[in-house]
Design an enzyme around this catalytic site. Structure first.
Site, mmCIF file in Angstrom:
data_model
loop_
_atom_site.group_PDB
_atom_site.id
_atom_site.type_symbol
_atom_site.label_atom_id
_atom_site.label_comp_id
_atom_site.label_asym_id
_atom_site.label_seq_id
_atom_site.Cartn_x
_atom_site.Cartn_y
_atom_site.Cartn_z
ATOM 1 N N ARG A 235 45.285 -1.182 -32.120
ATOM 2 C CA ARG A 235 46.159 -2.328 -32.517
ATOM 3 C C ARG A 235 46.503 -2.597 -33.794
ATOM 4 O O ARG A 235 47.642 -3.083 -34.191
ATOM 5 C CB ARG A 235 45.435 -3.394 -31.622
ATOM 6 C CG ARG A 235 45.755 -3.481 -30.157
ATOM 7 C CD ARG A 235 44.594 -4.081 -29.386
ATOM 8 N NE ARG A 235 43.450 -3.460 -29.341
ATOM 9 C CZ ARG A 235 42.240 -3.787 -29.089
ATOM 10 N NH1 ARG A 235 42.056 -5.293 -28.922
ATOM 11 N NH2 ARG A 235 40.942 -3.240 -29.141
ATOM 12 N N HIS B 141 39.859 4.438 -39.634
ATOM 13 C CA HIS B 141 39.068 3.733 -38.499
ATOM 14 C C HIS B 141 37.998 2.961 -38.925
ATOM 15 O O HIS B 141 36.792 3.040 -38.843
ATOM 16 C CB HIS B 141 38.544 4.742 -37.525
ATOM 17 C CG HIS B 141 38.648 4.609 -35.845
ATOM 18 N ND1 HIS B 141 40.114 4.941 -35.685
ATOM 19 C CD2 HIS B 141 38.119 4.504 -34.836
ATOM 20 C CE1 HIS B 141 40.328 4.600 -34.257
ATOM 21 N NE2 HIS B 141 38.935 4.317 -34.133
ATOM 22 N N ASP C 273 36.054 -1.630 -33.454
ATOM 23 C CA ASP C 273 36.747 -2.003 -32.351
ATOM 24 C C ASP C 273 38.353 -2.404 -32.940
ATOM 25 O O ASP C 273 38.352 -3.075 -33.992
ATOM 26 C CB ASP C 273 36.486 -2.905 -31.426
ATOM 27 C CG ASP C 273 37.431 -3.071 -30.219
ATOM 28 O OD1 ASP C 273 37.786 -2.268 -29.824
ATOM 29 O OD2 ASP C 273 37.271 -4.359 -29.552
ATOM 30 N N GLY C 274 39.388 -2.150 -32.224
ATOM 31 C CA GLY C 274 40.642 -2.813 -32.632
ATOM 32 C C GLY C 274 41.615 -1.814 -33.633
ATOM 33 O O GLY C 274 42.345 -2.328 -33.834
#
Length: 509
Positions: free
Chosen positions: A336, A328, A332-333
């Site tokens: 995807r 991680h 964000d993202g």
């Protein structure tokens, strides 16, 4: 402990005696009774052996038993080597190696100690005997070996000390390999003409984009969706990935305000607000920020090593993409990007037909429970090991070191699931989209023969009919098609029903 009865041996002995906080390895063993027995639970094996298998009191003998019977668990070994008293253990290990310097598992153990600790035992290099593979290629997926002359061991791990995925050659994975899905996809492509393939491309990329965002419960703007499609198309041209490339990809797919200049600076986690005061229920905790550079450098090195070694593309994609989402590295993202990495690896390996894409996210979305269970096969046991606290502002702090949990993950379950989803994608979503393009090509002149509508309005009519079992609802007619007569509406519906409404699939034989 994980074993309910018997005397722990092998990794179970090391975990219990040294209080190791580790995700349980694939196999744990004990001595009890007179007959070997195997019990499987939650993807792990619990094996009991007759008492004659008991290695005795020496830790090194238990480790050799583990290497021989249970396989290699880098996480357990790394945690053990951190937990033991270094001086006494190195003395014991050195004596053990000197007593049997040519033993295969002895040399493996020696190599692994120096590999995982970065320390060098006071021993002379091995000068005789054949080289031994570190991982048994019959039990594991392996990379092109690198000879360690000191130990006469061939290092065929899929990564390095900073990130090294492990994938076992299970019967399920061997069955999937034998199906040669890439060849099956190529045969499907060959059965369609160039015009159909050209028309299908946009559908396939759009479907993958919608599905990937829907998994995250997001509805992107047209601009963000277009950027995502462009990125999917560009992936095969990237020779390699680095931090700058990943940052660029993250910037493309997120809202402008969430763009990052590098890997995240804060601790992040996956959770939800519950109860009075919106307390946080934490489902997953990613590595601490300070460990990101090493973990991500290791992951990218592993990606390159597997690519150079022609590791099975699905296995490769599973290890790297799931490794990425567990690390991680962005705020964000990450989800995807995790799915983009699957497409990057499959396209670079030549698994995906050139210029096309398998809408794997569509199957992941349909099988959301399976997808979540796959992620939780790692996150649930992990969460039992991490000590953390969340303050009143929702900021999470991790106590203690946790990098070892993310560094040496067994990705076998992820590889099996990704193979299953890829097979379903090729045989349903991929073929269905191609079939639809062919049917639409046949239907279009029939639709135009009833009434010539602008492309956008014609496509909208078809879409609304397909969403409503082949008929246009009164609401949609009133809003969009008020100028069409009842006769025209009925005729257009007949064409949609004949050419475009999916037909029931024949039962599997």
């Amino acid at each position: 402990m994980y074993l309910s009865r018997g005397i722990p041996i092998g990794y179970a002995k090391a975990i219990e005696d040294h209080g190791l906080g580790v995700v349980p390895p694939h196999q744990l063993s004990a001595c009890v009774g007179s007959v070997k027995h195997v019990r499987s639970s939650d993807g792990r094996e619990f094996v009991t052996y007759p008492s004659s298998y008991d290695p005795g009191p020496a830790l090194c003998d238990h480790l050799e038993f583990a290497l021989k019977h249970e396989g290699i668990s880098l996480e357990v070994l790394a945690a053990l080597f951190r937990a033991v008293k270094q001086g006494p253990f190195e003395d014991e290990l050195s004596r053990h190696i000197q007593a049997r310097p040519t033993g295969q598992n002895t040399r493996r153990l020696w190599f692994l100690y120096e590999f995982l600790t970065g320390r060098r035992l006071p021993l002379e290099d091995v000068t005789t005997g054949n080289y031994v593979e570190l991982l048994d290629p019959k039990r594991y997926y392996t990379a092109t070996p690198i000879n360690s002359q000191r130990h006469r061991v061939r290092d065929n791990l899929l990564g390095n000390v900073d990130f090294c995925p492990m994938v076992r050659r299970t019967p399920s994975l061997q069955e999937f390999e034998a199906k040669q899905l890439a060849n099956e996809a190529a045969r499907i492509v060959e059965s369609y003409d160039e015009d159909a393939l050209r028309r299908a491309v946009d559908y396939l990329y759009a479907k993958e984009t919608r599905s990937s965002f829907n998994i995250e419960r997001e509805t992107p703007s047209q601009q963000r969706a277009a950027r995502f499609v462009s990125l999917l198309r560009e992936l095969p041209a990237l020779d390699s990935l680095n931090e700058a490339a990943l940052v660029h990809m993250q910037n493309v797919i997120v809202e402008d305000r969430f763009k990052e200049k590098g890997y995240r600076e804060a601790q992040n986690y996956v959770g939800e607000s519950v109860g009075v005061g919106l307390r946080q229920r934490v489902h997953f905790i990613s590595p601490q920020r300070k460990m990101l550079p090493r973990l991500m450098a290791g992951l990218l090195s592993s990606l390159d090593r597997m690519m150079a070694s022609s590791v099975d593309p699905i296995v490769h994609a599973a290890a790297i993409s799931f490794g990425f989402v567990f690390i991680h590295p962005f705020e964000d993202g990450n989800g995807r990007l995790h799915r983009l990495l699957i497409h990057y690896i499959l396209s670079r390996a030549g698994f995906t037909p050139q210029g096309l894409i398998f809408p794997i996210s569509a199957v992941m979305l349909q099988r959301k429970d399976q997808y979540d269970a796959c992620l939780e096969s790692f996150s649930k046991p992990l969460m039992k090991l991490i000590d953390y606290e969340v303050d009143e502002k929702g900021l999470l702090t991790v106590k203690g070191k946790t990098s070892g949990f993310y560094r040496y993950v067994d990705f076998t379950r992820m590889a099996e699931d990704l193979y299953r989803w890829t097979e379903e994608t090729i045989r349903t979503e991929f073929r269905d989209e191609l079939d639809f393009v062919v049917r639409y090509r046949e239907a279009r002149p029939k639709l135009d023969g009833v009434v010539e509508l602008p492309d956008t309005l014609r496509n909208r009519f078809v879409q609304f009919c397909l969403q409503n079992g082949g008929r246009l609802s009164k609401q949609k007619r009133t809003k969009y098609f008020i100028n069409l007569t009842d006769k025209e509406i009925h005729a257009l519906e007949k064409v949609v029903q004949k050419y475009l409404v999916p037909r029931p699939k024949a039962p599997a034989t």
